[in-house]
Design an enzyme around this catalytic site. Sequence first.
Site, PDB file in Angstrom:
ATOM      1  N   ASP A 100       0.779  -1.390   0.016  1.00  0.00           N
ATOM      2  CA  ASP A 100      -0.015   0.031  -0.136  1.00  0.00           C
ATOM      3  C   ASP A 100       0.834   1.346  -0.052  1.00  0.00           C
ATOM      4  O   ASP A 100       1.918   1.354  -0.761  1.00  0.00           O
ATOM      5  CB  ASP A 100      -1.075   0.057   1.057  1.00  0.00           C
ATOM      6  CG  ASP A 100      -1.864   1.138   1.243  1.00  0.00           C
ATOM      7  OD1 ASP A 100      -2.872   1.063   0.260  1.00  0.00           O
ATOM      8  OD2 ASP A 100      -1.847   2.094   2.131  1.00  0.00           O
ATOM      9  N   HIS A 300      -7.218  -6.012  -1.416  1.00  0.00           N
ATOM     10  CA  HIS A 300      -6.055  -4.900  -1.220  1.00  0.00           C
ATOM     11  C   HIS A 300      -5.117  -5.566   0.103  1.00  0.00           C
ATOM     12  O   HIS A 300      -3.901  -5.040  -0.102  1.00  0.00           O
ATOM     13  CB  HIS A 300      -6.699  -3.715  -0.700  1.00  0.00           C
ATOM     14  CG  HIS A 300      -5.650  -2.585  -0.578  1.00  0.00           C
ATOM     15  ND1 HIS A 300      -4.897  -2.222  -1.666  1.00  0.00           N
ATOM     16  CD2 HIS A 300      -5.155  -1.862   0.590  1.00  0.00           C
ATOM     17  CE1 HIS A 300      -3.971  -1.076  -1.121  1.00  0.00           C
ATOM     18  NE2 HIS A 300      -4.266  -1.092   0.090  1.00  0.00           N
TER      19      HIS A 300
END
Length: 321
Positions: A100, A300
């Site tokens: 991320d 994610h």
Amino acid sequence: MPEFHRIDTGVSRLRAAVEGDGPLVVMVHGFPESWYSWRHQIGPVAAAGYRVAAIDVRGYGGSDKPYPIDAYSMEALTGDVVGVVETLAPGEKAILMGHDWGAPIVWNTAFTRPDRISAVAGLSVPFTGVPTRPFTDIFREAFTSKGIFFYQDWFQKVGPPEAEAEGDVRDFLRKFYFGIAGEAPKGSWPLKGVDSTLLDGMMDPGVMPEWLSPADLDYYVEEFERSGFRGPINRYRNHERDFEWLQGFKGRKLDQPSLLIGGDKDPAFTGFGRIADPGALMREHATDLRGVHILEGCGHWTQQERPAETTALLLDWLRGL
């Protein structure tokens, strides 16, 4: 179990979970996480012959939490990573892994400081070189100008985003984590008007996916109840500052051995239209990309949703260095 170290980088003091002996591997987390997001990878990578340091990024957990927005610029955070390398492996190069926001942090650390970084792996976010315009321009054109909410535009407001997240940390984390997980149904991250807040219309998952146990969620909640969200959200308020800094590196490419791992349900690949070939995109800016792995059905939270697969891919890449 890793030991916690307090590392003085010369500018900030960072907490790191450290385990093993050998060449240094620094793991960098994203938003809203902590060193703990790497809990499945620390032991196996250490057992493979490395000294692993999974850090709390500045603003998180046990690390320093400066107040100014510019304290969270990409230049500052890459400096923190270099400081960790210089403290734990003086005179040596290190290997970096990031997820991320941690992925741009490690990509840009390797890109701007090749003298200290020997190889770099990024999860969820590919390396795309020196930006041609600030990301604020991109998301405002794609979303805000059309009256559509985008969370990073919401984060530009100072105060309301922190108040929303800190009002009920457990509720915020549950909805945020679930909204972009592989198990989330369509609409769990809703399309809404530009005047919305982040939590407006967000789905309450009821029971979280198996990869995030009640104990795991408890750990994150306790960390953020202590640290708050100003520092983590400040990262999003530096797009223009980051753009200006990176203009000084035009013409350079990422030359170290690199690796990209992501999920095919990760909005990092779909939020602005699906990237048909992330590897081709990266190879425009990276000369030694040694693998691109997109995990089917994974959202994610790559290394938490698919710990065994992610760890195996990282270890295989390390063996080839």
